[in-house]
Design an enzyme around this catalytic site. Sequence first.
Site, PDB file in Angstrom:
ATOM      1  N   TYR A   1       3.395 107.213   4.004  1.00 17.90           N
ATOM      2  CA  TYR A   1       4.722 107.446   3.443  1.00 17.90           C
ATOM      3  C   TYR A   1       5.433 108.402   4.386  1.00 17.90           C
ATOM      4  O   TYR A   1       4.815 109.342   4.900  1.00 17.90           O
ATOM      5  CB  TYR A   1       4.631 108.120   2.066  1.00 17.90           C
ATOM      6  CG  TYR A   1       4.195 107.216   0.938  1.00 17.90           C
ATOM      7  CD1 TYR A   1       4.920 106.071   0.622  1.00 17.90           C
ATOM      8  CD2 TYR A   1       3.089 107.534   0.159  1.00 17.90           C
ATOM      9  CE1 TYR A   1       4.535 105.260  -0.446  1.00 17.90           C
ATOM     10  CE2 TYR A   1       2.706 106.718  -0.906  1.00 17.90           C
ATOM     11  CZ  TYR A   1       3.435 105.585  -1.197  1.00 17.90           C
ATOM     12  OH  TYR A   1       3.063 104.786  -2.247  1.00 17.90           O
TER      13      TYR A   1
ATOM     14  N   THR B   1       4.722 102.125   4.271  1.00 20.14           N
ATOM     15  CA  THR B   1       5.283 101.656   2.998  1.00 20.14           C
ATOM     16  C   THR B   1       6.769 101.967   2.920  1.00 20.14           C
ATOM     17  O   THR B   1       7.182 103.124   3.090  1.00 20.14           O
ATOM     18  CB  THR B   1       4.528 102.308   1.822  1.00 20.14           C
ATOM     19  OG1 THR B   1       3.150 101.972   1.952  1.00 20.14           O
ATOM     20  CG2 THR B   1       5.053 101.818   0.486  1.00 20.14           C
TER      21      THR B   1
ATOM     22  N   LYS C   1       4.964  97.594   4.785  1.00 20.34           N
ATOM     23  CA  LYS C   1       4.532  97.205   3.434  1.00 20.34           C
ATOM     24  C   LYS C   1       5.655  97.398   2.422  1.00 20.34           C
ATOM     25  O   LYS C   1       6.163  98.522   2.275  1.00 20.34           O
ATOM     26  CB  LYS C   1       3.320  98.048   3.034  1.00 20.34           C
ATOM     27  CG  LYS C   1       2.802  97.793   1.629  1.00 20.34           C
ATOM     28  CD  LYS C   1       1.488  98.508   1.394  1.00 20.34           C
ATOM     29  CE  LYS C   1       0.940  98.231   0.019  1.00 20.34           C
ATOM     30  NZ  LYS C   1       1.626  98.994  -1.047  1.00 20.34           N
TER      31      LYS C   1
HETATM   32  C1  LIG Z   1      -2.568 103.094  -9.131  1.00 25.55           C
HETATM   33  C2  LIG Z   1      -1.819 102.586  -7.938  1.00 25.55           C
HETATM   34  C3  LIG Z   1      -1.544 103.447  -6.892  1.00 25.55           C
HETATM   35  C4  LIG Z   1      -0.883 102.984  -5.761  1.00 25.55           C
HETATM   36  N1  LIG Z   1      -0.682 103.837  -4.707  1.00 25.55           N
HETATM   37  C5  LIG Z   1      -0.109 103.366  -3.582  1.00 25.55           C
HETATM   38  C6  LIG Z   1       0.026 104.198  -2.444  1.00 25.55           C
HETATM   39  O1  LIG Z   1      -0.397 105.349  -2.430  1.00 25.55           O
HETATM   40  N2  LIG Z   1       0.632 103.674  -1.346  1.00 25.55           N
HETATM   41  C7  LIG Z   1       1.106 102.386  -1.311  1.00 25.55           C
HETATM   42  O2  LIG Z   1       1.655 101.951  -0.288  1.00 25.55           O
HETATM   43  N3  LIG Z   1       0.974 101.567  -2.364  1.00 25.55           N
HETATM   44  C8  LIG Z   1       0.366 102.024  -3.488  1.00 25.55           C
HETATM   45  N4  LIG Z   1       0.217 101.178  -4.556  1.00 25.55           N
HETATM   46  C9  LIG Z   1       0.607  99.764  -4.452  1.00 25.55           C
HETATM   47  C10 LIG Z   1      -0.586  98.930  -3.946  1.00 25.55           C
HETATM   48  O3  LIG Z   1      -0.888  99.272  -2.618  1.00 25.55           O
HETATM   49  C11 LIG Z   1      -0.295  97.423  -4.008  1.00 25.55           C
HETATM   50  O4  LIG Z   1       0.925  97.139  -3.365  1.00 25.55           O
HETATM   51  C12 LIG Z   1      -0.259  96.875  -5.439  1.00 25.55           C
HETATM   52  O5  LIG Z   1      -1.216  97.517  -6.249  1.00 25.55           O
HETATM   53  C13 LIG Z   1      -0.506  95.370  -5.420  1.00 25.55           C
HETATM   54  O6  LIG Z   1      -0.433  94.837  -6.692  1.00 25.55           O
HETATM   55  P1  LIG Z   1      -1.708  94.553  -7.637  1.00 25.55           P
HETATM   56  O7  LIG Z   1      -2.086  95.877  -8.213  1.00 25.55           O
HETATM   57  O8  LIG Z   1      -1.182  93.592  -8.642  1.00 25.55           O
HETATM   58  O9  LIG Z   1      -2.798  93.956  -6.770  1.00 25.55           O
HETATM   59  C14 LIG Z   1      -0.457 101.631  -5.701  1.00 25.55           C
HETATM   60  C15 LIG Z   1      -0.728 100.770  -6.756  1.00 25.55           C
HETATM   61  C16 LIG Z   1      -1.420 101.227  -7.865  1.00 25.55           C
HETATM   62  C17 LIG Z   1      -1.731 100.256  -8.976  1.00 25.55           C
END
Ligand SMILES: Cc1cc2nc3c(=O)[nH]c(=O)nc-3n(C[C@H](O)[C@H](O)[C@H](O)COP(=O)(O)O)c2cc1C
Length: 389
Positions: free
Chosen positions: A135, A161, A259
């Site tokens: 980030y 991201t 991303k």
């Molecule tokens: C609990 C949680 C924390 C997440 N933390 C981040 C993060 O720190 N950085 C990021 O780029 N995406 C984060 N994401 C998004 C995930 O990388 C990913 O894009 C997303 O979970 C994909 O969808 P899905 O959960 O249906 O597989 C997070 C998602 C969840 C569920």
Amino acid sequence: MGGAYDIEPVTPADYRRRAERRLPRFLFDYIDGGANDEITLAANVADFRRIVLRQRVMRDVSQIDTATTIAGEEIAMPLVLAPIGMGGMMAQRGERQAVRAANGANVPFTLSTVAICDLAEVRAAASKPFWFQLYMMRDRGVVKELLDRAAAAGCTTLAFTVDLAITGMRHRDLRNGALSQSVAAKAVRAWEIARHPAWTLDVALRGKPHGFGNLADRVPDPTRLEAFTAWVAKEFDASVTWKDIEWLRAQWKGKLFIKGVLEADDARAAASVGADGLIVSNHGGRQLDSVASTVSKLPDVAAAVGERLEVLVDGGVRSGVDVMKALALGARGVMIGRPWIWALAAGGEAGVARLLATMKQELRVAMALTGVTKIGEIDRGLIDRAPGA
Ligand SMILES: Cc1cc2nc3c(=O)[nH]c(=O)nc-3n(C[C@H](O)[C@H](O)[C@H](O)COP(=O)(O)O)c2cc1C
């Protein structure tokens, strides 16, 4: 659908149920929830389920190979563990356990900027290079230092991201008083912790420290997660544009994946600033609620930049069959988020390992029954109907 008497968890939904039993409510809601009314979260999953495949028969499918390459790495199947913030709150030193499971399955693991374990700890646990997610912070010095540490830890690929200019409205977290220091909020948190002794022993007591490892030396009070979260929210830079990615591109020598792209125009912009790949993502429905599902946007993005960039997709992938659907619609691979964090919360490293083995077997079966033997043979012809896609 599984139930209370299952011997083994099989699907992400099975791990989810176990995670729900094991975790304090506020942590389960943090991983499980989405933004606002969770319309996009639901659409991500529902749109995968509506895609209809073609069954093909009488082809020699005695040798199925799920291996592929992503970002130049030879991996066992086209799947990457998505970055998940605070993974180490769900299981003891959670990111360490997850990277081991990913290494064992030979798929990439992505470490979040806001992970509990830091780059060096994950590096020490890992037997293969892993990916780092970034980030953008206001203080570019912090960013530069993170990039240097990621490079020193041997990270091959950076996932930058771009869909979190500001944090989405996560109503479940707000209802749980996630950032509140009120007496009531503290009492409910204490009650939830007391109600989950297995988690308390494994994670709260034996899994310390619980700060954001990669940022620990930057934050005033790394023992208080709420202070940490507030600091991060303040330090995230909402002014970022494609110009900053040019800067980032110059700093980072490894592969760069953007991303959080949903629109073809943004995908073209990512290609023009020198990214190697992108992830079609809406952050798992945690940011803009009512934006389209990722799988419905995938074909347009793949058509726009698929020749130039490696296109991954995440959001709603819940099985090996979904992996095949994503590839048939133009993706080179997928990321999974909630499935692995549910499995980690439910069963630690072994849970994630078993989930990955099951998804790989599902992909093999789906390939055999659609009549393809190699990942490169999966194409649009395998889709009978793709509503809206
Ligand atoms: C609990 C949680 C924390 C997440 N933390 C981040 C993060 O720190 N950085 C990021 O780029 N995406 C984060 N994401 C998004 C995930 O990388 C990913 O894009 C997303 O979970 C994909 O969808 P899905 O959960 O249906 O597989 C997070 C998602 C969840 C569920």
